[in-house]
Design an enzyme around this catalytic site. Sequence first.
Site, PDB file in Angstrom:
ATOM      1  N   HIS A  55       0.621  -1.491   0.402  1.00 40.10           N
ATOM      2  CA  HIS A  55       0.226   0.065  -0.164  1.00 40.10           C
ATOM      3  C   HIS A  55       0.647   1.412   0.017  1.00 40.10           C
ATOM      4  O   HIS A  55       1.432   1.620   0.858  1.00 40.10           O
ATOM      5  CB  HIS A  55      -0.756  -0.251   1.749  1.00 40.10           C
ATOM      6  CG  HIS A  55      -2.165   1.125   0.790  1.00 40.10           C
ATOM      7  ND1 HIS A  55      -3.515   0.977   0.832  1.00 40.10           N
ATOM      8  CD2 HIS A  55      -1.481   2.434   1.516  1.00 40.10           C
ATOM      9  CE1 HIS A  55      -3.777   2.014   1.354  1.00 40.10           C
ATOM     10  NE2 HIS A  55      -2.939   3.256   1.033  1.00 40.10           N
ATOM     11  N   HIS A  57       1.573   5.495  -2.115  1.00 37.03           N
ATOM     12  CA  HIS A  57       1.037   6.390  -3.271  1.00 37.03           C
ATOM     13  C   HIS A  57       2.087   7.081  -3.404  1.00 37.03           C
ATOM     14  O   HIS A  57       2.833   8.000  -2.925  1.00 37.03           O
ATOM     15  CB  HIS A  57      -0.057   7.855  -2.208  1.00 37.03           C
ATOM     16  CG  HIS A  57      -1.171   7.240  -1.743  1.00 37.03           C
ATOM     17  ND1 HIS A  57      -2.267   7.022  -1.686  1.00 37.03           N
ATOM     18  CD2 HIS A  57      -1.605   6.501  -0.260  1.00 37.03           C
ATOM     19  CE1 HIS A  57      -2.885   6.686  -0.983  1.00 37.03           C
ATOM     20  NE2 HIS A  57      -2.840   5.879  -0.136  1.00 37.03           N
ATOM     21  N   GLN A 150      -9.311   9.652  -4.258  1.00 40.59           N
ATOM     22  CA  GLN A 150      -8.802  10.126  -3.279  1.00 40.59           C
ATOM     23  C   GLN A 150      -9.760  11.534  -2.414  1.00 40.59           C
ATOM     24  O   GLN A 150     -10.798  11.347  -0.977  1.00 40.59           O
ATOM     25  CB  GLN A 150      -8.175  11.059  -3.792  1.00 40.59           C
ATOM     26  CG  GLN A 150      -7.930  12.986  -2.239  1.00 40.59           C
ATOM     27  CD  GLN A 150      -7.255  11.230  -1.172  1.00 40.59           C
ATOM     28  OE1 GLN A 150      -5.979  10.932  -0.944  1.00 40.59           O
ATOM     29  NE2 GLN A 150      -7.899  11.143  -0.151  1.00 40.59           N
ATOM     30  N   HIS A 208      -9.454   1.806   0.254  1.00 43.25           N
ATOM     31  CA  HIS A 208      -9.137   2.987   1.424  1.00 43.25           C
ATOM     32  C   HIS A 208     -10.879   2.313   2.780  1.00 43.25           C
ATOM     33  O   HIS A 208     -11.769   2.488   2.047  1.00 43.25           O
ATOM     34  CB  HIS A 208      -8.546   3.820   1.384  1.00 43.25           C
ATOM     35  CG  HIS A 208      -7.553   3.923   0.668  1.00 43.25           C
ATOM     36  ND1 HIS A 208      -7.054   3.908  -0.315  1.00 43.25           N
ATOM     37  CD2 HIS A 208      -6.552   4.753   2.092  1.00 43.25           C
ATOM     38  CE1 HIS A 208      -6.008   4.424  -0.020  1.00 43.25           C
ATOM     39  NE2 HIS A 208      -5.058   4.990   1.095  1.00 43.25           N
ATOM     40  N   GLU A 211     -10.854   3.990   7.139  1.00 46.96           N
ATOM     41  CA  GLU A 211      -9.706   5.066   8.457  1.00 46.96           C
ATOM     42  C   GLU A 211     -10.060   5.994   9.147  1.00 46.96           C
ATOM     43  O   GLU A 211      -9.612   7.008   8.868  1.00 46.96           O
ATOM     44  CB  GLU A 211      -8.415   5.260   6.702  1.00 46.96           C
ATOM     45  CG  GLU A 211      -6.921   5.807   7.632  1.00 46.96           C
ATOM     46  CD  GLU A 211      -6.675   6.713   6.133  1.00 46.96           C
ATOM     47  OE1 GLU A 211      -6.766   6.739   5.356  1.00 46.96           O
ATOM     48  OE2 GLU A 211      -5.457   6.137   6.925  1.00 46.96           O
ATOM     49  N   ASP A 307       2.628   2.833   2.446  1.00 48.52           N
ATOM     50  CA  ASP A 307       1.528   4.026   2.245  1.00 48.52           C
ATOM     51  C   ASP A 307       1.901   5.299   2.177  1.00 48.52           C
ATOM     52  O   ASP A 307       1.953   5.894   0.752  1.00 48.52           O
ATOM     53  CB  ASP A 307       1.178   4.125   3.448  1.00 48.52           C
ATOM     54  CG  ASP A 307      -0.714   4.468   3.562  1.00 48.52           C
ATOM     55  OD1 ASP A 307      -1.295   5.025   2.689  1.00 48.52           O
ATOM     56  OD2 ASP A 307      -1.442   5.428   4.336  1.00 48.52           O
TER      57      ASP A 307
HETATM   58 ZN   LIG Z   1      -2.954   5.125   1.052  1.00 50.07          ZN
END
Ligand SMILES: [Zn+2]
Length: 423
Positions: A55, A57, A150, A208, A211, A307
């Site tokens: 995971h 970005h 997002q 996701h 979270e 992440d």
């Molecule tokens: Zn993430």
Amino acid sequence: MLIRNATLPDGRRGQDVLMQQGRIAAVDAGLAAPQGAEVIDAQGWLLSPPFVDAHFHMDATLSYGLPRVNASGTLLEGIALWGELKPQLTQDALMQRALQYCDWAVAKGLLAIRSHVDVCDDRLLAVEALLEVKRRVQPYLDLQLVAFPQDGLLRSPTALANLKRALDLGVDVVGGIPHFERTMADGADSVKLLCELAAERGLPVDMHCDESDDPLSRHIETLAFHTQRLKLHGRVTGSHLTSMHSMDNYYVSKLIPLVAEAGVHAVANPLINITLQGRHDSYPKRRGMTRVPELMAAGINVAFGHDCVMDPWYSLGCGDMLEVAAMGLHVAQMTSQAGMRACYDAVTTNAAKVLGLAGYGLAPGCHADFVLLQARDPIEAIRLRAARLLVVRRGTVIARSPAAAAELRLPGRPGSVDWTLQR
Ligand SMILES: [Zn+2]
């Protein structure tokens, strides 16, 4: 190439590994070196399959401080900050940062990364840039991309259309962010819609999911339900799952078996969630990471992700999955021998399962991809964030680091120290 005298993660010592045409040909003690083969002496150090990050970005990485730093350190300020940065991104700068990060990753023995890429930009600039990065790094690093809305699939007016365009361009995995939709009902609708889209296109799903510290954020239940309904077993991943930390124990006792039954993978991101969660608490302050040992005990495949590295959400990191494993181990209190080894698996074999990597491992026939660590076993590797003495891809050395050691200049006791135990 023949690597001599390696220790393997399962504890076998004195092993030789023979590689031919980019694959592992044999693993055994006392193998004969074919004529002309390059022979490397592993000196008993740990030879492991490469690290895998389940995971990440990559579109945001190494952007720390652009256009400003995250003052509160919260997830929501990070998302707002990313929104400020997005219109200023250029394809060229984004690619340069991503390629630089891939160099860091290779140097740390991290040879496969699943990266989410934000599709809530009508230009799809990050999608195009990362598809090009994926093509360029392919000889030395497997980069898998997730179409990640997002700003919310239903909350952002163009997100669904953009997500489909990203998949048309070749993005590998369907992403989502149900807890960021306007309502719980919208969150559940987004999960249903995205799972159906993945089923239609024959793609994996990685969302996701939950979270937050809200014990009533239960989108993982919906994700497991649609995975079951659409027969997506083994193709679906729930990332973060931090609300599970705060959920009622009785509810969790029903939930975890449902996740196991659906074959949903879980990904925890310990570095990020130990810093982002519990921000609204005074004391006691919740840790926020999902219930890693309980998920593992139920037979669920759990991996750890990095992440973020130097981006709007996290100012630290360097692509070292041993740092991720160490943090996961501490936060989950997985301090038994078996627990520590399980944390090593979470950044190697378990993460490879999340990505569905073919030919990963140390068995004959697998790709000849390795990292040689200056450690005697996986636990020592985590303890020391061990030096990556060699990184091998398809039977070729692609990175080397010197052994970690210090020269001592103590009165009457000259010598050196290397922090490993000679056993
Ligand atoms: Zn993430």
